[in-house]
Design a protein around this motif. Sequence first.
Motif, PDB file in Angstrom:
ATOM      1  N   ILE A   1       0.828  -1.306  -0.016  1.00 34.01           N
ATOM      2  CA  ILE A   1       0.074  -0.099   0.101  1.00 34.01           C
ATOM      3  C   ILE A   1       0.835   1.297  -0.029  1.00 34.01           C
ATOM      4  O   ILE A   1       0.653   1.960  -0.673  1.00 34.01           O
ATOM      5  CB  ILE A   1      -0.876  -0.007   1.295  1.00 34.01           C
ATOM      6  CG1 ILE A   1      -1.810  -1.180   1.223  1.00 34.01           C
ATOM      7  CG2 ILE A   1      -1.463   1.222   1.325  1.00 34.01           C
ATOM      8  CD1 ILE A   1      -2.935  -1.237   0.085  1.00 34.01           C
ATOM      9  N   GLU A   2       1.764   1.367   0.829  1.00 33.17           N
ATOM     10  CA  GLU A   2       2.763   2.538   0.867  1.00 33.17           C
ATOM     11  C   GLU A   2       3.576   2.655  -0.294  1.00 33.17           C
ATOM     12  O   GLU A   2       3.913   3.772  -0.557  1.00 33.17           O
ATOM     13  CB  GLU A   2       3.646   2.156   2.175  1.00 33.17           C
ATOM     14  CG  GLU A   2       2.940   2.306   3.509  1.00 33.17           C
ATOM     15  CD  GLU A   2       2.176   3.369   3.752  1.00 33.17           C
ATOM     16  OE1 GLU A   2       2.789   4.608   3.366  1.00 33.17           O
ATOM     17  OE2 GLU A   2       1.225   3.258   4.555  1.00 33.17           O
ATOM     18  N   ALA A   3       3.903   1.614  -0.987  1.00 32.17           N
ATOM     19  CA  ALA A   3       4.838   1.898  -2.320  1.00 32.17           C
ATOM     20  C   ALA A   3       3.758   2.627  -3.430  1.00 32.17           C
ATOM     21  O   ALA A   3       4.055   3.541  -3.965  1.00 32.17           O
ATOM     22  CB  ALA A   3       5.200   0.477  -2.913  1.00 32.17           C
TER      23      ALA A   3
ATOM     24  N   VAL B   1      -3.344  -2.454  -8.731  1.00 30.92           N
ATOM     25  CA  VAL B   1      -4.440  -1.229  -8.608  1.00 30.92           C
ATOM     26  C   VAL B   1      -5.434  -1.535  -9.637  1.00 30.92           C
ATOM     27  O   VAL B   1      -5.555  -1.964 -10.770  1.00 30.92           O
ATOM     28  CB  VAL B   1      -3.654  -0.137  -8.912  1.00 30.92           C
ATOM     29  CG1 VAL B   1      -4.334   1.237  -8.809  1.00 30.92           C
ATOM     30  CG2 VAL B   1      -2.236   0.009  -8.071  1.00 30.92           C
ATOM     31  N   MET B   2      -6.903  -1.456  -9.127  1.00 30.32           N
ATOM     32  CA  MET B   2      -8.069  -1.422  -9.979  1.00 30.32           C
ATOM     33  C   MET B   2      -8.820  -0.054  -9.873  1.00 30.32           C
ATOM     34  O   MET B   2      -8.826   0.755  -8.924  1.00 30.32           O
ATOM     35  CB  MET B   2      -8.885  -2.424  -9.088  1.00 30.32           C
ATOM     36  CG  MET B   2      -7.819  -3.918  -9.114  1.00 30.32           C
ATOM     37  SD  MET B   2      -9.217  -5.428  -9.057  1.00 30.32           S
ATOM     38  CE  MET B   2      -9.277  -5.198  -7.182  1.00 30.32           C
TER      39      MET B   2
ATOM     40  N   THR C   1     -16.550   5.482  -7.697  1.00 30.34           N
ATOM     41  CA  THR C   1     -15.852   6.721  -7.425  1.00 30.34           C
ATOM     42  C   THR C   1     -14.760   6.813  -8.507  1.00 30.34           C
ATOM     43  O   THR C   1     -13.537   6.429  -8.125  1.00 30.34           O
ATOM     44  CB  THR C   1     -15.427   7.159  -6.268  1.00 30.34           C
ATOM     45  OG1 THR C   1     -16.463   6.758  -5.184  1.00 30.34           O
ATOM     46  CG2 THR C   1     -15.047   8.519  -6.022  1.00 30.34           C
ATOM     47  N   PRO C   2     -14.953   7.141  -9.690  1.00 31.45           N
ATOM     48  CA  PRO C   2     -13.955   7.077 -10.729  1.00 31.45           C
ATOM     49  C   PRO C   2     -12.496   8.044 -10.545  1.00 31.45           C
ATOM     50  O   PRO C   2     -11.438   7.541 -10.751  1.00 31.45           O
ATOM     51  CB  PRO C   2     -14.730   7.673 -12.052  1.00 31.45           C
ATOM     52  CG  PRO C   2     -16.022   7.488 -11.808  1.00 31.45           C
ATOM     53  CD  PRO C   2     -16.115   7.891 -10.130  1.00 31.45           C
ATOM     54  N   GLU C   3     -12.811   9.063  -9.632  1.00 29.14           N
ATOM     55  CA  GLU C   3     -11.274   9.573  -9.410  1.00 29.14           C
ATOM     56  C   GLU C   3     -10.616   8.968  -8.461  1.00 29.14           C
ATOM     57  O   GLU C   3      -9.587   9.443  -8.044  1.00 29.14           O
ATOM     58  CB  GLU C   3     -11.806  11.169  -9.080  1.00 29.14           C
ATOM     59  CG  GLU C   3     -12.641  11.051  -7.686  1.00 29.14           C
ATOM     60  CD  GLU C   3     -13.879  11.126  -7.852  1.00 29.14           C
ATOM     61  OE1 GLU C   3     -14.755  11.390  -6.697  1.00 29.14           O
ATOM     62  OE2 GLU C   3     -14.658  10.986  -9.055  1.00 29.14           O
ATOM     63  N   GLU C   4     -10.991   7.866  -7.861  1.00 32.68           N
ATOM     64  CA  GLU C   4     -10.239   7.061  -7.079  1.00 32.68           C
ATOM     65  C   GLU C   4      -9.862   5.705  -7.505  1.00 32.68           C
ATOM     66  O   GLU C   4     -10.355   5.326  -8.521  1.00 32.68           O
ATOM     67  CB  GLU C   4     -10.953   6.827  -5.539  1.00 32.68           C
ATOM     68  CG  GLU C   4     -11.519   7.684  -4.637  1.00 32.68           C
ATOM     69  CD  GLU C   4     -12.075   7.307  -3.598  1.00 32.68           C
ATOM     70  OE1 GLU C   4     -12.005   8.004  -2.524  1.00 32.68           O
ATOM     71  OE2 GLU C   4     -12.750   6.118  -3.623  1.00 32.68           O
ATOM     72  N   LYS C   5      -8.798   4.992  -6.968  1.00 28.39           N
ATOM     73  CA  LYS C   5      -8.485   3.769  -7.467  1.00 28.39           C
ATOM     74  C   LYS C   5      -8.368   3.074  -6.205  1.00 28.39           C
ATOM     75  O   LYS C   5      -8.181   3.428  -5.019  1.00 28.39           O
ATOM     76  CB  LYS C   5      -6.973   3.805  -8.102  1.00 28.39           C
ATOM     77  CG  LYS C   5      -7.016   4.645  -9.316  1.00 28.39           C
ATOM     78  CD  LYS C   5      -5.716   4.476 -10.079  1.00 28.39           C
ATOM     79  CE  LYS C   5      -5.964   5.400 -11.365  1.00 28.39           C
ATOM     80  NZ  LYS C   5      -4.761   5.024 -12.470  1.00 28.39           N
ATOM     81  N   GLN C   6      -8.500   1.814  -6.412  1.00 23.57           N
ATOM     82  CA  GLN C   6      -8.406   0.790  -5.441  1.00 23.57           C
ATOM     83  C   GLN C   6      -7.087  -0.140  -5.346  1.00 23.57           C
ATOM     84  O   GLN C   6      -6.902  -0.512  -6.473  1.00 23.57           O
ATOM     85  CB  GLN C   6      -9.750  -0.189  -5.486  1.00 23.57           C
ATOM     86  CG  GLN C   6      -9.705  -1.274  -4.282  1.00 23.57           C
ATOM     87  CD  GLN C   6     -11.022  -2.050  -4.230  1.00 23.57           C
ATOM     88  OE1 GLN C   6     -11.549  -2.350  -5.285  1.00 23.57           O
ATOM     89  NE2 GLN C   6     -11.133  -2.961  -3.275  1.00 23.57           N
ATOM     90  N   ILE C   7      -6.730  -0.132  -4.213  1.00 22.74           N
ATOM     91  CA  ILE C   7      -5.042  -0.790  -4.087  1.00 22.74           C
ATOM     92  C   ILE C   7      -5.695  -2.061  -3.317  1.00 22.74           C
ATOM     93  O   ILE C   7      -6.202  -2.210  -2.311  1.00 22.74           O
ATOM     94  CB  ILE C   7      -4.133  -0.124  -3.233  1.00 22.74           C
ATOM     95  CG1 ILE C   7      -3.876   1.353  -3.781  1.00 22.74           C
ATOM     96  CG2 ILE C   7      -2.934  -0.820  -3.332  1.00 22.74           C
ATOM     97  CD1 ILE C   7      -3.052   2.184  -2.900  1.00 22.74           C
TER      98      ILE C   7
ATOM     99  N   GLU D   1      -7.333  -0.900   0.102  1.00 20.78           N
ATOM    100  CA  GLU D   1      -7.352   0.586   0.255  1.00 20.78           C
ATOM    101  C   GLU D   1      -7.640   1.415  -0.587  1.00 20.78           C
ATOM    102  O   GLU D   1      -7.314   1.068  -2.059  1.00 20.78           O
ATOM    103  CB  GLU D   1      -5.870   1.286   0.996  1.00 20.78           C
ATOM    104  CG  GLU D   1      -5.959   2.474   1.443  1.00 20.78           C
ATOM    105  CD  GLU D   1      -4.823   2.819   2.318  1.00 20.78           C
ATOM    106  OE1 GLU D   1      -4.323   3.752   2.051  1.00 20.78           O
ATOM    107  OE2 GLU D   1      -4.848   2.155   3.562  1.00 20.78           O
ATOM    108  N   PHE D   2      -8.424   2.443  -0.651  1.00 14.85           N
ATOM    109  CA  PHE D   2      -8.664   3.441  -2.032  1.00 14.85           C
ATOM    110  C   PHE D   2      -7.618   4.565  -1.829  1.00 14.85           C
ATOM    111  O   PHE D   2      -7.166   5.075  -0.760  1.00 14.85           O
ATOM    112  CB  PHE D   2      -9.974   3.883  -1.872  1.00 14.85           C
ATOM    113  CG  PHE D   2     -11.005   2.682  -1.914  1.00 14.85           C
ATOM    114  CD1 PHE D   2     -11.602   2.584  -3.281  1.00 14.85           C
ATOM    115  CD2 PHE D   2     -11.667   2.069  -0.964  1.00 14.85           C
ATOM    116  CE1 PHE D   2     -12.383   1.530  -3.422  1.00 14.85           C
ATOM    117  CE2 PHE D   2     -12.629   1.068  -0.920  1.00 14.85           C
ATOM    118  CZ  PHE D   2     -13.052   0.807  -2.315  1.00 14.85           C
TER     119      PHE D   2
END
Length: 158
Positions: free
Chosen positions: A31-33, A119-120, A125-131, A151-152
Amino acid sequence: VGPMSIIGRSLPQSAYARDHAIAVNLAQEGIEAVRQKRDSNMLSKWKTGSPAWDDGINTDIHYLVDPRAGTMLTPCEDPFGACNSFAWLTIRQDTATGLYYQSSAGGGTVTKFWRTVIVMPNIMTPEEKQIWVYVIWEDSMNINHSYSVTEFISGINS
């Protein structure tokens, strides 16, 4: 006999607790990367006006995480080939520093852990990505264990 029985059961439980703690840290490192890549992009954008916060954080791609490298996050563009092989997913440990890392170049000591970072897109919420980070390992009794974290992520004022 009672104390020996307790000791006999506590050793595997202690090993599991150690391995689980390592898996949690490896997942959080994934997540941190991705966050580090986002933060680096945002600093550049504030200084120069580009790139976008998610530049280089592509969706539906597996990533390697190597904290020894200048860029911690390395994408794998072949999700059905090399990215799913155990050689690609294997976590190695640098014997000199103790750091855990993934590298397509190999080296280091192979550990019992495998990790994938994906990453998906966030459909809601299109302005976000899901890790999504998934860590698996096998214990000394050949039992598979796993730990995953999701995490988003988004840019500030994106």
